[in-house]
Design a protein around this motif. Structure first.
Motif, PDB file in Angstrom:
ATOM      1  N   ARG A 241       1.095   4.036  -2.816  1.00 22.82           N
ATOM      2  CA  ARG A 241       1.079   5.100  -2.493  1.00 22.82           C
ATOM      3  C   ARG A 241       2.157   6.870  -2.951  1.00 22.82           C
ATOM      4  O   ARG A 241       2.492   7.644  -3.542  1.00 22.82           O
TER       5      ARG A 241
ATOM      6  N   ASP B 283       0.945  -1.167   0.064  1.00 23.02           N
ATOM      7  CA  ASP B 283       0.429  -0.176  -0.301  1.00 23.02           C
ATOM      8  C   ASP B 283       1.341   1.344  -0.026  1.00 23.02           C
ATOM      9  O   ASP B 283       0.727   2.481  -1.006  1.00 23.02           O
TER      10      ASP B 283
ATOM     11  N   GLU C 182      -8.343   6.894  -7.999  1.00 23.76           N
ATOM     12  CA  GLU C 182      -8.785   8.460  -7.024  1.00 23.76           C
ATOM     13  C   GLU C 182      -7.654   9.539  -7.257  1.00 23.76           C
ATOM     14  O   GLU C 182      -8.057  10.622  -6.925  1.00 23.76           O
ATOM     15  N   THR C 183      -6.352   8.798  -6.900  1.00 24.56           N
ATOM     16  CA  THR C 183      -5.015   9.374  -6.166  1.00 24.56           C
ATOM     17  C   THR C 183      -4.392   9.933  -8.072  1.00 24.56           C
ATOM     18  O   THR C 183      -4.087  11.347  -7.699  1.00 24.56           O
TER      19      THR C 183
ATOM     20  N   ARG D 101      -8.134  -3.384  -5.356  1.00 24.26           N
ATOM     21  CA  ARG D 101      -8.207  -2.766  -4.191  1.00 24.26           C
ATOM     22  C   ARG D 101      -7.356  -1.153  -4.461  1.00 24.26           C
ATOM     23  O   ARG D 101      -7.018   0.120  -4.487  1.00 24.26           O
TER      24      ARG D 101
ATOM     25  N   VAL E  71      -7.353   3.123  -5.473  1.00 22.85           N
ATOM     26  CA  VAL E  71      -6.460   3.985  -5.201  1.00 22.85           C
ATOM     27  C   VAL E  71      -6.129   4.835  -6.058  1.00 22.85           C
ATOM     28  O   VAL E  71      -6.150   6.029  -6.552  1.00 22.85           O
TER      29      VAL E  71
END
Length: 202
Positions: free
Chosen positions: A106, A102, A138-139, A131, A135
């Motif tokens: 990011r 994760d 969206e980012t 998942r 992420v």
């Protein structure tokens, strides 16, 4: 065709993968937050023992195609970035700890500026890729996710990377498959079979 490749996580899996990708002719940046590990790799000093890896590391560093860094900004303009961080078992549980995966995604969302393909190689539970794709949507919608699980055997990691007995591509687009086929063009041309599938199956 040479591809600009990144590898996030330069432990056993990532370091072997980075050097192997450079040996296949690609320009490779290996990234890790552990400065000591990066310092060793930059000097062609392996932080672990794996047959044939020391020679591979020394050879590919000498070509100039392989570099290592602790600066995530050096991943900003690459074509394809493999996530090779660890997924240890959660203490006291049977579940995998995806904290590092994760965090890697990011980091890439924050630093990668090109429309790169992010490729997970870490072993994760079914549902993790879907998942993480959400992420990124969206980012960092300019980034696409794929999954390319590893099947390395200890003592045979270099051979298994350069001459895999199979390649599994979990992709959601023709472009994702095409980029992975470019990266693995040499082993594919030598007969390594390719299985193209969805995230969960990969």
């Amino acid at each position: 065709m040479a591809v600009k490749v990144g590898v996030v996580g330069c432990g056993y899996l990532g370091a072997v993968h980075a050097a192997s990708m450079a040996d296949l002719g690609h320009t490779v940046v290996g990234y890790d937050v552990d400065a000591d590990k990066i310092g060793l790799l930059e000097k062609a000093d392996s932080p672990f023992f794996e047959p044939d890896f020391d020679e591979l590391l020394e050879r590919t560093l000498a070509t100039g195609r392989l570099t290592f860094t602790t600066d995530p900004d050096e991943l900003a303009e690459l074509d394809i970035i493999f996530v090779c961080v660890g997924t240890p078992q959660r203490r006291g549980e049977l579940a995998a700890d995806t904290t590092y995966v994760d965090a890697a995604v990011r980091t890439l969302a924050a630093h990668v500026t090109t429309p790169a393909l992010i490729v997970g190689k870490s072993t994760v539970p079914v549902g993790t890729a879907a998942r993480l794709a959400d992420v990124l949507a969206e980012t960092a919608p300019h980034l696409e996710l794929a999954w390319n699980p590893e099947f390395l055997r200890e003592g045979h990691a270099v051979k298994d990377t350069l001459h895999p007995d199979r390649l599994v591509f979990g992709v959601r687009s023709d472009r994702g498959e095409r980029l992975l086929r470019e990266v693995y063009a040499t082993p594919i041309s030598e007969g390594s079979p390719v299985v193209v599938t969805d995230f969960a199956t990969a």
